[in-house]
Every structure is written in C-alpha cells, then in structure tokens.
Motif scaffolding. Sequence first.
Motif, mmCIF file in Angstrom:
data_model
loop_
_atom_site.group_PDB
_atom_site.id
_atom_site.type_symbol
_atom_site.label_atom_id
_atom_site.label_comp_id
_atom_site.label_asym_id
_atom_site.label_seq_id
_atom_site.Cartn_x
_atom_site.Cartn_y
_atom_site.Cartn_z
ATOM 1 N N GLU A 78 3.039 -5.909 -9.747
ATOM 2 C CA GLU A 78 1.778 -5.233 -9.428
ATOM 3 C C GLU A 78 2.025 -3.783 -9.000
ATOM 4 O O GLU A 78 1.290 -2.879 -9.412
ATOM 5 C CB GLU A 78 1.034 -6.007 -8.349
ATOM 6 C CG GLU A 78 0.516 -7.341 -8.841
ATOM 7 C CD GLU A 78 0.003 -8.244 -7.730
ATOM 8 O OE1 GLU A 78 -0.050 -7.802 -6.545
ATOM 9 O OE2 GLU A 78 -0.347 -9.400 -8.030
ATOM 10 N N ALA A 79 3.054 -3.563 -8.196
ATOM 11 C CA ALA A 79 3.363 -2.200 -7.755
ATOM 12 C C ALA A 79 3.789 -1.327 -8.935
ATOM 13 O O ALA A 79 3.428 -0.150 -9.006
ATOM 14 C CB ALA A 79 4.462 -2.231 -6.694
ATOM 15 N N SER A 80 4.535 -1.903 -9.870
ATOM 16 C CA SER A 80 4.975 -1.111 -11.030
ATOM 17 C C SER A 80 3.795 -0.726 -11.913
ATOM 18 O O SER A 80 3.782 0.364 -12.488
ATOM 19 C CB SER A 80 6.032 -1.862 -11.838
ATOM 20 O OG SER A 80 5.469 -2.974 -12.499
ATOM 21 N N GLU A 81 2.801 -1.603 -12.000
ATOM 22 C CA GLU A 81 1.602 -1.274 -12.775
ATOM 23 C C GLU A 81 0.795 -0.176 -12.084
ATOM 24 O O GLU A 81 0.203 0.663 -12.753
ATOM 25 C CB GLU A 81 0.750 -2.526 -12.969
ATOM 26 C CG GLU A 81 1.391 -3.544 -13.899
ATOM 27 C CD GLU A 81 0.662 -4.868 -13.928
ATOM 28 O OE1 GLU A 81 -0.248 -5.103 -13.083
ATOM 29 O OE2 GLU A 81 1.014 -5.695 -14.788
ATOM 30 N N GLN A 82 0.798 -0.195 -10.771
ATOM 31 C CA GLN A 82 0.004 0.778 -10.019
ATOM 32 C C GLN A 82 0.719 2.117 -9.855
ATOM 33 O O GLN A 82 0.106 3.173 -9.992
ATOM 34 C CB GLN A 82 -0.334 0.216 -8.638
ATOM 35 C CG GLN A 82 -1.219 1.116 -7.820
ATOM 36 C CD GLN A 82 -1.644 0.470 -6.501
ATOM 37 O OE1 GLN A 82 -1.302 -0.663 -6.209
ATOM 38 N NE2 GLN A 82 -2.395 1.211 -5.707
ATOM 39 N N TYR A 83 2.025 2.087 -9.569
ATOM 40 C CA TYR A 83 2.749 3.307 -9.216
ATOM 41 C C TYR A 83 3.762 3.770 -10.267
ATOM 42 O O TYR A 83 4.263 4.881 -10.178
ATOM 43 C CB TYR A 83 3.504 3.117 -7.900
ATOM 44 C CG TYR A 83 2.619 2.738 -6.740
ATOM 45 C CD1 TYR A 83 1.709 3.650 -6.213
ATOM 46 C CD2 TYR A 83 2.688 1.472 -6.178
ATOM 47 C CE1 TYR A 83 0.884 3.301 -5.148
ATOM 48 C CE2 TYR A 83 1.880 1.120 -5.107
ATOM 49 C CZ TYR A 83 0.982 2.033 -4.599
ATOM 50 O OH TYR A 83 0.180 1.687 -3.547
ATOM 51 N N GLY A 84 4.106 2.908 -11.222
ATOM 52 C CA GLY A 84 5.130 3.243 -12.208
ATOM 53 C C GLY A 84 6.477 2.641 -11.813
ATOM 54 O O GLY A 84 6.750 2.421 -10.630
ATOM 55 N N LEU A 85 7.302 2.385 -12.803
ATOM 56 C CA LEU A 85 8.559 1.679 -12.571
ATOM 57 C C LEU A 85 9.541 2.418 -11.676
ATOM 58 O O LEU A 85 10.340 1.802 -10.981
ATOM 59 C CB LEU A 85 9.247 1.368 -13.911
ATOM 60 C CG LEU A 85 8.602 0.276 -14.751
ATOM 61 C CD1 LEU A 85 9.288 0.187 -16.103
ATOM 62 C CD2 LEU A 85 8.658 -1.046 -14.030
ATOM 63 N N SER A 86 9.520 3.734 -11.677
ATOM 64 C CA SER A 86 10.513 4.495 -10.919
ATOM 65 C C SER A 86 9.995 4.972 -9.563
ATOM 66 O O SER A 86 10.619 5.821 -8.928
ATOM 67 C CB SER A 86 11.011 5.678 -11.744
ATOM 68 O OG SER A 86 9.931 6.522 -12.076
ATOM 69 N N SER A 87 8.897 4.396 -9.096
ATOM 70 C CA SER A 87 8.325 4.825 -7.815
ATOM 71 C C SER A 87 9.141 4.292 -6.639
ATOM 72 O O SER A 87 9.875 3.303 -6.753
ATOM 73 C CB SER A 87 6.886 4.327 -7.689
ATOM 74 O OG SER A 87 6.875 2.920 -7.546
ATOM 75 N N LYS A 88 8.995 4.957 -5.503
ATOM 76 C CA LYS A 88 9.675 4.522 -4.281
ATOM 77 C C LYS A 88 9.210 3.134 -3.858
ATOM 78 O O LYS A 88 9.996 2.341 -3.346
ATOM 79 C CB LYS A 88 9.429 5.519 -3.154
ATOM 80 C CG LYS A 88 10.143 6.828 -3.338
ATOM 81 C CD LYS A 88 9.874 7.769 -2.177
ATOM 82 C CE LYS A 88 10.551 9.102 -2.434
ATOM 83 N NZ LYS A 88 10.299 10.052 -1.336
ATOM 84 N N GLU A 89 7.929 2.850 -4.055
ATOM 85 C CA GLU A 89 7.381 1.549 -3.685
ATOM 86 C C GLU A 89 8.059 0.425 -4.464
ATOM 87 O O GLU A 89 8.450 -0.592 -3.908
ATOM 88 C CB GLU A 89 5.862 1.511 -3.925
ATOM 89 C CG GLU A 89 5.070 2.381 -2.982
ATOM 90 C CD GLU A 89 4.960 3.835 -3.442
ATOM 91 O OE1 GLU A 89 5.572 4.210 -4.462
ATOM 92 O OE2 GLU A 89 4.271 4.611 -2.758
ATOM 93 N N VAL A 90 8.190 0.633 -5.777
ATOM 94 C CA VAL A 90 8.806 -0.391 -6.629
ATOM 95 C C VAL A 90 10.293 -0.537 -6.289
ATOM 96 O O VAL A 90 10.813 -1.656 -6.238
ATOM 97 C CB VAL A 90 8.589 -0.071 -8.126
ATOM 98 C CG1 VAL A 90 9.365 -1.026 -9.012
ATOM 99 C CG2 VAL A 90 7.103 -0.119 -8.465
#
Length: 59
Positions: free
Chosen positions: A20-32
């Motif tokens: 879900e985080a990758s869909e929202q923020y992108g695969l290379s985001s800090k959250e993911v």
Amino acid sequence: MDKIDRTLEAIERTRQKMIEASEQYGLSSKEVLKISQELDILLNNYQNSKESKVWVSFR
C-alpha cells in the motif's frame, strides 16, 4: 497461537502495508524503505524460529 504463527501474521500485515505504501509513495520512498526493513526483521525472526525448531527436533 504460537510465536511462529504470530510472526507469520505480522509478516503478512507488514507485506500488505508495504504494498500500500509503495502504491501511495513509490517504491523508492523513505516510507517503503522503512517498512521493508521492518519486514526484513520479521522474516529473519521467522527463519531463525524455524531453524531453532528443527535443531531442537534433531536432538
């Protein structure tokens, strides 16, 4: 429910959270990345638990 079952449930919840985080923020985001590291720890714990059980059963 034993420790391995709880770990498996935590792995599945964390995996879904990472998707879900990758869909929202992108695969290379800090959250993911943070969630991925949490998942790594859970997977390592699960693997270590399984290996410990196997070791005990061979004694």
